[in-house]
Design an enzyme around this catalytic site. Structure first.
Site, PDB file in Angstrom:
ATOM      1  N   ARG A  82     -33.219  29.826  55.426  1.00 52.56           N
ATOM      2  CA  ARG A  82     -32.767  30.642  54.008  1.00 52.56           C
ATOM      3  C   ARG A  82     -31.212  31.065  53.816  1.00 52.56           C
ATOM      4  O   ARG A  82     -30.754  30.640  52.818  1.00 52.56           O
ATOM      5  CB  ARG A  82     -33.441  32.260  54.314  1.00 52.56           C
ATOM      6  CG  ARG A  82     -33.386  32.902  52.992  1.00 52.56           C
ATOM      7  CD  ARG A  82     -34.368  34.160  52.991  1.00 52.56           C
ATOM      8  NE  ARG A  82     -34.005  35.119  54.101  1.00 52.56           N
ATOM      9  CZ  ARG A  82     -34.586  36.104  54.439  1.00 52.56           C
ATOM     10  NH1 ARG A  82     -35.635  36.196  53.540  1.00 52.56           N
ATOM     11  NH2 ARG A  82     -34.236  36.881  55.249  1.00 52.56           N
ATOM     12  N   LYS A 184     -29.931  35.537  49.725  1.00 53.45           N
ATOM     13  CA  LYS A 184     -29.548  36.811  50.344  1.00 53.45           C
ATOM     14  C   LYS A 184     -27.911  36.901  50.430  1.00 53.45           C
ATOM     15  O   LYS A 184     -27.132  36.517  51.358  1.00 53.45           O
ATOM     16  CB  LYS A 184     -30.343  36.921  51.688  1.00 53.45           C
ATOM     17  CG  LYS A 184     -30.395  38.246  52.422  1.00 53.45           C
ATOM     18  CD  LYS A 184     -31.317  38.299  53.457  1.00 53.45           C
ATOM     19  CE  LYS A 184     -31.232  39.534  54.318  1.00 53.45           C
ATOM     20  NZ  LYS A 184     -31.634  40.748  53.628  1.00 53.45           N
ATOM     21  N   GLU A 220     -39.347  43.954  43.424  1.00 47.10           N
ATOM     22  CA  GLU A 220     -39.247  44.558  45.006  1.00 47.10           C
ATOM     23  C   GLU A 220     -38.419  45.524  45.083  1.00 47.10           C
ATOM     24  O   GLU A 220     -37.997  46.195  44.136  1.00 47.10           O
ATOM     25  CB  GLU A 220     -38.412  43.128  45.831  1.00 47.10           C
ATOM     26  CG  GLU A 220     -37.324  42.777  45.434  1.00 47.10           C
ATOM     27  CD  GLU A 220     -36.803  41.850  46.570  1.00 47.10           C
ATOM     28  OE1 GLU A 220     -36.863  41.848  47.555  1.00 47.10           O
ATOM     29  OE2 GLU A 220     -35.911  40.697  45.906  1.00 47.10           O
TER      30      GLU A 220
HETATM   31  N1  PLP Z   1     -36.082  41.971  49.943  1.00 46.78           N
HETATM   32  C1  PLP Z   1     -34.782  42.207  50.188  1.00 46.78           C
HETATM   33  C2  PLP Z   1     -34.101  42.698  48.981  1.00 46.78           C
HETATM   34  C3  PLP Z   1     -34.241  42.311  51.269  1.00 46.78           C
HETATM   35  O1  PLP Z   1     -32.898  42.656  51.574  1.00 46.78           O
HETATM   36  C4  PLP Z   1     -35.019  41.931  52.604  1.00 46.78           C
HETATM   37  C5  PLP Z   1     -34.455  41.808  54.010  1.00 46.78           C
HETATM   38  O2  PLP Z   1     -34.195  41.119  54.449  1.00 46.78           O
HETATM   39  C6  PLP Z   1     -36.318  41.693  52.194  1.00 46.78           C
HETATM   40  C7  PLP Z   1     -36.894  41.577  51.123  1.00 46.78           C
HETATM   41  C8  PLP Z   1     -37.360  40.935  53.540  1.00 46.78           C
HETATM   42  O3  PLP Z   1     -36.897  40.058  53.942  1.00 46.78           O
HETATM   43  P1  PLP Z   1     -37.307  39.532  55.634  1.00 46.78           P
HETATM   44  O4  PLP Z   1     -38.760  39.805  55.631  1.00 46.78           O
HETATM   45  O5  PLP Z   1     -36.806  38.093  55.432  1.00 46.78           O
HETATM   46  O6  PLP Z   1     -36.258  40.417  56.183  1.00 46.78           O
HETATM   47  C1  COI Z   2     -33.373  43.132  56.642  1.00 46.06           C
HETATM   48  O1  COI Z   2     -34.371  43.486  56.611  1.00 46.06           O
HETATM   49  O2  COI Z   2     -33.084  42.317  57.508  1.00 46.06           O
HETATM   50  C2  COI Z   2     -32.604  43.482  55.609  1.00 46.06           C
HETATM   51  O3  COI Z   2     -31.393  42.629  55.443  1.00 46.06           O
HETATM   52  C3  COI Z   2     -32.615  44.531  54.544  1.00 46.06           C
HETATM   53  C4  COI Z   2     -31.458  45.612  54.606  1.00 46.06           C
HETATM   54  C5  COI Z   2     -31.615  46.317  53.621  1.00 46.06           C
HETATM   55  C6  COI Z   2     -31.299  45.931  56.120  1.00 46.06           C
END
Ligand code: PLP
Ligand code: COI
Length: 341
Positions: A82, A184, A220
Site C-alpha cells: 500500500r 494513505k 469511511e
Molecule cells: N481508513 C482510514 C482513513 C485510516 O486511516 C485507516 C488506518 O490505517 C483505515 C481506514 C484502516 O486501514 P488498515 O486496516 O489498513 O489499518
Molecule cells: C492506523 O490504523 O494505522 C491508522 O493509521 C489510523 C490512524 C488514525 C491512527
C-alpha cells in the site's frame, strides 16, 4: 532482555519514544542501505517538500507477543504494497517492498522490550512513513526523501476499547472523487482535523464522511473503514474509489466468509439505508474493530439495535476471530502471520 516497566493495560493510544527507529535516505536517484538510529528527531531545511507541499505518505501496522513469547507482525506485506502505491500517487520514489518488510523486522527486533506482553490488550504500533526532505519552492516533487519506521506501544484507539461508540456525520468532506482518499497520505488527515475537533468537542468519538460528489453514500471515518450488518445478517461493506483500502477490513471480509460463513456484500451504501441496519463497526489497525452504537446526522439519530452496552453478535464474533488470529489463538490463513526472528 526484559519488557519495559509500563502499566500495559492502561497505556492509551499515544506516542512514546522507544529505543530504535529505521531510516533510509533517497539521494541521487537511489535509496541508501538504511540503518537503525537512536535519534528520534528529524532535521529539515525550511523549504523541504514535506514542510511546504505536504509530500508525505505513511502506514500503520502492529507487532504482537504470543503466549509462547514469540513476536509476530500482521500482514506487513500488505502495508509494503500500500505504501508503495501511495508513494507513486504522490510522485515519491516507492520504497522497495522486500526492504520494507525487512526494515519492519529490524525495528521490532531492536524494540523487542517494548512489544507489550501477551494478554495485556496492548500492541507495538509501527509507523512507517516517507516524506520529502529535498528543497522545493515551485510546486513540484522534491528530489530527496526519507523513509523511516518508528515504534510505539499502544492500547485501544477509541476510548472504552470494546464498548460501543457514538459517531457523527461530518458536514465537511474527506476525499474528492479521483482525489487521494484511497492512498494513505498525511494530507488526508490534515484536512480532517477541523471536523475531528468539532466531533470530539460535541462528545463524539469519530466523524463519518459521506461521498463528496452527492453526499448520499457512506465513505469511511477519519481513521477507519465503516462496516455494517443488515437485517438478514449479511455483512455490508461500503465500496468506493475514495476510501482507504483497509487491510483490517479486507481481513475481516475473509474471516466473515471463511471462518464465520457469513454472506458479504461489498457495494455502494446509501446513508439512507443505514437506519435499517442492525450493527455497525469501525475497523482499522489502530481501531481493530470498534462497535458503533449510534450515528448522529443533524436531527437524525440512528440507534443500532445492538445498543451502547456491548458489541452486536456479528461484530463480536468478527472481533474475537480477528484478534484470535492476531494473537495466535486461532489458526491464521496462509501468509497472514509474519514471525520476527
Ligand atoms: N481508513 C482510514 C482513513 C485510516 O486511516 C485507516 C488506518 O490505517 C483505515 C481506514 C484502516 O486501514 P488498515 O486496516 O489498513 O489499518
Ligand atoms: C492506523 O490504523 O494505522 C491508522 O493509521 C489510523 C490512524 C488514525 C491512527
Amino acid at each position: 532482555m526484559a519488557k519495559k516497566d509500563l502499566d500495559w493495560g492502561n497505556i492509551g493510544f499515544q506516542y512514546r519514544v522507544t529505543d530504535k527507529r529505521y531510516v533510509s535516505e533517497w539521494k541521487g536517484g537511489e535509496w541508501d542501505e538504511g540503518r537503525l538510529t537512536d535519534d528520534p528527531n528529524v532535521v529539515l531545511n525550511e523549504s523541504a517538500g514535506i514542510l511546504q507541499y505536504c509530500q508525505q505518505v505513511f502506514e500503520g501496522l502492529k507487532a504482537y507477543t504470543w503466549e509462547d513469547g514469540s513476536i509476530v507482525c500482521f500482514r506487513p506485506d500488505m502495508n509494503a504494497e500500500r505504501i508503495f502505491n501511495s508513494a507513486k500517487r504522490m510522485e515519491m520514489p516507492p520504497f522497495p517492498k522486500e526492504r520494507f518488510v525487512r526494515a519492519v523486522e529490524e525495528v521490532v527486533r531492536a524494540n523487542a522490550d517494548w512489544v507489550p506482553p501477551f494478554g495485556s490488550g496492548a500492541t507495538l504500533y509501527l509507523r512507517p512513513y516517507e516524506f520529502a526532505t529535498g528543497v522545493v519552492i515551485g510546486v513540484k516533487p522534491a528530489d530527496e526523501y526519507q523513509f523511516r519506521i518508528f515504534a510505539t506501544p499502544v492500547g485501544p484507539y477509541y476510548k472504552g476499547g470494546a464498548t460501543p461508540i457514538s459517531i457523527i456525520v461530518s458536514d465537511f468532506d474527506r476525499a474528492a472523487p479521483h482525489g487521494t482518499g484511497a492512498v494513505k497520505a498525511g494530507l488526508n488527515y490534515a484536512m480532517s482535523l477541523h471536523s475531528s475537533v468539532l466531533a470530539h468537542t460535541a462528545g463524539y468519538a469519530e466523524n463519518l464522511y459521506l461521498d463528496a460528489a452527492s453526499r448520499s453514500y457512506v465513505e469511511e471515518t477519519g481513521g477507519s473503514n465503516a462496516i455494517f450488518v443488515d437485517g438478514e445478517g449479511t455483512l455490508v461493506i461500503p465500496k468506493s474509489d475514495s476510501i482507504l483500502p483497509s487491510i483490517t477490513r479486507r481481513s475481516i471480509v475473509y474471516v466473515a466468509e471463511h471462518y464465520l460463513h457469513l454472506k458479504v456484500d461489498e457495494r455502494p451504501v446509501l446513508f439512507d439505508e443505514v437506519k435499517g441496519f442492525k450493527e455497525c463497526g469501525l475497523c482499522g489497525t489502530a481501531a481493530v474493530l470498534s462497535p458503533v452504537g449510534r450515528i448522529v446526522n443533524h436531527d437524525e439519530v440512528i440507534n443500532f439495535p445492538s445498543g451502547m452496552e456491548k458489541a452486536g453478535k456479528v461484530m463480536g464474533e468478527l472481533y474475537n476471530t480477528l484478534t484470535g488470529i492476531q494473537s495466535g489463538k486461532i489458526e491464521a490463513p496462509e501468509g497472514w502471520i509474519h514471525v520476527i526472528r
